[in-house]
Design a protein around this motif. Structure first.
Motif, PDB file in Angstrom:
ATOM      1  N   TRP A 128       0.803  -1.222   0.000  1.00  0.00           N
ATOM      2  CA  TRP A 128       0.000   0.000   0.000  1.00  0.00           C
ATOM      3  C   TRP A 128       0.835   1.270   0.000  1.00  0.00           C
ATOM      4  O   TRP A 128       0.274   2.361   0.023  1.00  0.00           O
ATOM      5  N   ASN A 129       2.169   1.167  -0.053  1.00  0.00           N
ATOM      6  CA  ASN A 129       2.946   2.344  -0.420  1.00  0.00           C
ATOM      7  C   ASN A 129       2.607   2.726  -1.858  1.00  0.00           C
ATOM      8  O   ASN A 129       2.337   1.861  -2.689  1.00  0.00           O
ATOM      9  N   ALA A 130       2.639   4.013  -2.148  1.00  0.00           N
ATOM     10  CA  ALA A 130       2.381   4.479  -3.506  1.00  0.00           C
ATOM     11  C   ALA A 130       3.703   4.678  -4.245  1.00  0.00           C
ATOM     12  O   ALA A 130       4.675   5.157  -3.655  1.00  0.00           O
ATOM     13  N   PRO A 131       3.772   4.333  -5.526  1.00  0.00           N
ATOM     14  CA  PRO A 131       4.980   4.626  -6.296  1.00  0.00           C
ATOM     15  C   PRO A 131       5.120   6.126  -6.515  1.00  0.00           C
ATOM     16  O   PRO A 131       4.145   6.810  -6.828  1.00  0.00           O
ATOM     17  N   ALA A 132       6.331   6.641  -6.333  1.00  0.00           N
ATOM     18  CA  ALA A 132       6.572   8.079  -6.472  1.00  0.00           C
ATOM     19  C   ALA A 132       7.877   8.308  -7.224  1.00  0.00           C
ATOM     20  O   ALA A 132       8.800   7.489  -7.165  1.00  0.00           O
ATOM     21  N   GLN A 133       7.933   9.439  -7.911  1.00  0.00           N
ATOM     22  CA  GLN A 133       9.109   9.785  -8.716  1.00  0.00           C
ATOM     23  C   GLN A 133       9.241  11.297  -8.752  1.00  0.00           C
ATOM     24  O   GLN A 133       8.238  12.025  -8.810  1.00  0.00           O
ATOM     25  N   LEU A 134      10.474  11.789  -8.713  1.00  0.00           N
ATOM     26  CA  LEU A 134      10.718  13.213  -8.851  1.00  0.00           C
ATOM     27  C   LEU A 134      10.552  13.633 -10.305  1.00  0.00           C
ATOM     28  O   LEU A 134      10.887  12.881 -11.226  1.00  0.00           O
ATOM     29  N   VAL A 135      10.055  14.853 -10.516  1.00  0.00           N
ATOM     30  CA  VAL A 135       9.823  15.335 -11.873  1.00  0.00           C
ATOM     31  C   VAL A 135      11.109  15.299 -12.697  1.00  0.00           C
ATOM     32  O   VAL A 135      11.103  14.890 -13.872  1.00  0.00           O
ATOM     33  N   GLY A 136      12.236  15.720 -12.113  1.00  0.00           N
ATOM     34  CA  GLY A 136      13.487  15.711 -12.854  1.00  0.00           C
ATOM     35  C   GLY A 136      13.883  14.325 -13.314  1.00  0.00           C
ATOM     36  O   GLY A 136      14.340  14.131 -14.453  1.00  0.00           O
ATOM     37  N   ASP A 137      13.696  13.333 -12.444  1.00  0.00           N
ATOM     38  CA  ASP A 137      14.008  11.954 -12.814  1.00  0.00           C
ATOM     39  C   ASP A 137      13.030  11.440 -13.871  1.00  0.00           C
ATOM     40  O   ASP A 137      13.421  10.730 -14.801  1.00  0.00           O
ATOM     41  N   PHE A 138      11.764  11.780 -13.712  1.00  0.00           N
ATOM     42  CA  PHE A 138      10.760  11.355 -14.684  1.00  0.00           C
ATOM     43  C   PHE A 138      11.089  11.906 -16.070  1.00  0.00           C
ATOM     44  O   PHE A 138      11.037  11.184 -17.072  1.00  0.00           O
ATOM     45  N   LEU A 139      11.446  13.182 -16.137  1.00  0.00           N
ATOM     46  CA  LEU A 139      11.770  13.780 -17.435  1.00  0.00           C
ATOM     47  C   LEU A 139      13.037  13.175 -18.035  1.00  0.00           C
ATOM     48  O   LEU A 139      13.169  13.093 -19.258  1.00  0.00           O
ATOM     49  N   ALA A 140      13.944  12.723 -17.174  1.00  0.00           N
ATOM     50  CA  ALA A 140      15.188  12.122 -17.646  1.00  0.00           C
ATOM     51  C   ALA A 140      15.062  10.625 -17.906  1.00  0.00           C
ATOM     52  O   ALA A 140      16.007  10.006 -18.403  1.00  0.00           O
ATOM     53  N   GLY A 141      13.926  10.046 -17.542  1.00  0.00           N
ATOM     54  CA  GLY A 141      13.718   8.621 -17.770  1.00  0.00           C
ATOM     55  C   GLY A 141      14.483   7.712 -16.830  1.00  0.00           C
ATOM     56  O   GLY A 141      14.847   6.599 -17.186  1.00  0.00           O
ATOM     57  N   ARG A 142      14.711   8.164 -15.590  1.00  0.00           N
ATOM     58  CA  ARG A 142      15.411   7.332 -14.618  1.00  0.00           C
ATOM     59  C   ARG A 142      14.584   7.210 -13.342  1.00  0.00           C
ATOM     60  O   ARG A 142      13.795   8.096 -13.005  1.00  0.00           O
ATOM     61  N   ALA A 143      14.775   6.134 -12.631  1.00  0.00           N
ATOM     62  CA  ALA A 143      14.062   5.923 -11.369  1.00  0.00           C
ATOM     63  C   ALA A 143      14.576   6.875 -10.306  1.00  0.00           C
ATOM     64  O   ALA A 143      15.747   7.249 -10.294  1.00  0.00           O
ATOM     65  N   SER A 144      13.693   7.268  -9.392  1.00  0.00           N
ATOM     66  CA  SER A 144      14.094   8.085  -8.247  1.00  0.00           C
ATOM     67  C   SER A 144      14.514   7.185  -7.097  1.00  0.00           C
ATOM     68  O   SER A 144      14.038   6.054  -6.952  1.00  0.00           O
ATOM     69  N   LYS A 145      15.397   7.712  -6.255  1.00  0.00           N
ATOM     70  CA  LYS A 145      15.905   6.947  -5.116  1.00  0.00           C
ATOM     71  C   LYS A 145      15.554   7.591  -3.777  1.00  0.00           C
ATOM     72  O   LYS A 145      15.568   6.919  -2.747  1.00  0.00           O
ATOM     73  N   ALA A 146      15.268   8.900  -3.777  1.00  0.00           N
ATOM     74  CA  ALA A 146      15.011   9.610  -2.515  1.00  0.00           C
ATOM     75  C   ALA A 146      14.332  10.933  -2.850  1.00  0.00           C
ATOM     76  O   ALA A 146      14.421  11.425  -3.981  1.00  0.00           O
ATOM     77  N   PRO A 147      13.660  11.547  -1.870  1.00  0.00           N
ATOM     78  CA  PRO A 147      13.026  12.843  -2.122  1.00  0.00           C
ATOM     79  C   PRO A 147      14.045  13.963  -2.155  1.00  0.00           C
ATOM     80  O   PRO A 147      15.192  13.823  -1.686  1.00  0.00           O
ATOM     81  N   GLY A 148      13.628  15.106  -2.722  1.00  0.00           N
ATOM     82  CA  GLY A 148      14.377  16.336  -2.608  1.00  0.00           C
ATOM     83  C   GLY A 148      13.781  17.179  -1.498  1.00  0.00           C
ATOM     84  O   GLY A 148      13.392  16.658  -0.444  1.00  0.00           O
ATOM     85  N   LYS A 149      13.641  18.478  -1.746  1.00  0.00           N
ATOM     86  CA  LYS A 149      13.082  19.366  -0.724  1.00  0.00           C
ATOM     87  C   LYS A 149      11.574  19.189  -0.575  1.00  0.00           C
ATOM     88  O   LYS A 149      11.016  19.516   0.467  1.00  0.00           O
ATOM     89  N   VAL A 150      10.901  18.710  -1.618  1.00  0.00           N
ATOM     90  CA  VAL A 150       9.448  18.512  -1.556  1.00  0.00           C
ATOM     91  C   VAL A 150       9.180  17.134  -0.962  1.00  0.00           C
ATOM     92  O   VAL A 150       9.551  16.113  -1.544  1.00  0.00           O
ATOM     93  N   LYS A 151       8.549  17.101   0.196  1.00  0.00           N
ATOM     94  CA  LYS A 151       8.278  15.845   0.884  1.00  0.00           C
ATOM     95  C   LYS A 151       6.858  15.371   0.542  1.00  0.00           C
ATOM     96  O   LYS A 151       5.892  16.130   0.673  1.00  0.00           O
ATOM     97  N   PRO A 152       6.707  14.129   0.100  1.00  0.00           N
ATOM     98  CA  PRO A 152       5.378  13.633  -0.258  1.00  0.00           C
ATOM     99  C   PRO A 152       4.458  13.567   0.950  1.00  0.00           C
ATOM    100  O   PRO A 152       4.909  13.319   2.071  1.00  0.00           O
TER     101      PRO A 152
END
Length: 254
Positions: A128-152
Motif C-alpha cells: 500500500w505504499n504508492a509509487p513516487a518519482q521526482l519530476v526531474g528523474d521522470f523527465l530524464a527517464g530514470r528511477a528516483s531513489k530519494a526525495p528532494g526538498k518537496v516531501k510527499p
C-alpha cells in the motif's frame, strides 16, 4: 443495461510547496491573509495532438489513498478547510479515448484502470505504499531513489521508483512533453524535485450508462443514470448540474 465506452483521463498526482505556488500566482502579495492558499488550473496542448491538464487541485492539501480493491492502488487529493498544509497537489492527467482501448468492450476502460492500479500496487512494494518519482528523474527517464526538498504527503508512505510501468505509454509520453510547457505557464511547476505520485485513475468514469433525451436509461424506463458513475459528469459541479437535470426530468414524468 446498455453501456458504452467514453473518453476519460488518467495520470498522477503532482506536489509542490504551497508557498511556491502562492508566490507564482500572487507575486509580492503571497502570504497575505486575505488571499489564502493559491489554486491553479493549467492545460498544455501538445505536438502529439494530445493535451495534459491539471484537475481537482488541492491548495494546502495532501495526496490521499483512494483504492477500492485488494492489490490495486490509486490516489486522489484533498484539502482540509484551513488549506494550511505544506504542499499543493493536483491531478496531472491525459485523456484516454475509446480509440486508445484494445477493443470495443464497454468495460475495456475499467480493465485498463484496473491494470494500471495493479501495476502501481506492485511498484509501490505490494504493501500500500504508492509509487513516487521526482519530476526531474521522470523527465530524464530514470528511477528516483530519494526525495528532494518537496516531501510527499501520501499518508501510507511512498516507494521511490519510476512510474512508467503503471501508465499507458501515450500518457507517459504526454506528461513528459507537457511538464516543461506547464513550467512556462506557472513558474516552478516543472521543478526537478516536485513529486509525482501514482496513479490517478478515477478522475471520471470510463463507461456511460446510455440514456435518452429525457434522461431515462435506454434499456430501462424509469431508471435515471446520473452523475459521475453513470458517465455524465467529470467533477463536483458537473455532477451537481447533471443531478438537477435528472431531477427535473423525474419531476416532468410525475
Amino acid at each position: 443495461m446498455v453501456l458504452a465506452q467514453k473518453t476519460f483521463a488518467m495520470g498522477v498526482r503532482i506536489e509542490h510547496p504551497q508557498r511556491d505556488i502562492d508566490r507564482a500566482q500572487f507575486g509580492a502579495s503571497a502570504g497575505h491573509p486575505a488571499l489564502g492558499a493559491a489554486p491553479y488550473k493549467l492545460v498544455a496542448h501538445l505536438p502529439n495532438g494530445r493535451s495534459v491538464f491539471s484537475f481537482c487541485m488541492c491548495p494546502g492539501g495532501q495526496v490521499v489513498a483512494a483504492s477500492s480493491e485488494q492489490g490495486h492502488l490509486c490516489v486522489n487529493g484533498a484539502s482540509l478547510n484551513a488549506r494550511d498544509g505544506r504542499n499543493a497537489n493536483a491531478a496531472l492527467l491525459v485523456n484516454v479515448t475509446p480509440e486508445d482501448l484494445p477493443n470495443d468492450d464497454p468495460l475495456a476502460g475499467i480493465e485498463l484502470q484496473r491494470a494500471c492500479e495493479a501495476a502501481a500496487y506492485r511498484l509501490g512494494g505490494s504493501n500500500w505504499n504508492a509509487p513516487a518519482q521526482l519530476v526531474g528523474d521522470f523527465l530524464a527517464g530514470r528511477a528516483s531513489k530519494a526525495p528532494g526538498k518537496v516531501k510527499p504527503t501520501y499518508p501510507l508512505g511512498v516507494t521511490w521508483t519510476a512510474i512508467d510501468e503503471a501508465l499507458p505509454q501515450h500518457i507517459v509520453e504526454s506528461l513528459r512533453l507537457g511538464l516543461p510547457l506547464l513550467g512556462k505557464k506557472l513558474r516552478g511547476y516543472d521543478r526537478s524535485d516536485a513529486v509525482l505520485t501514482g496513479v490517478e485513475t478515477r478522475s471520471s468514469s470510463p463507461v456511460t450508462v446510455t440514456r435518452d433525451r429525457t434522461c431515462h436509461a435506454v434499456s430501462t424506463p424509469g431508471l435515471y443514470p446520473c452523475g459521475e458513475g453513470a458517465g455524465y459528469a467529470g467533477g463536483i459541479m458537473s455532477a451537481a448540474t447533471d443531478g438537477i437535470r435528472c431531477a427535473e426530468a423525474l419531476i416532468a414524468d410525475l
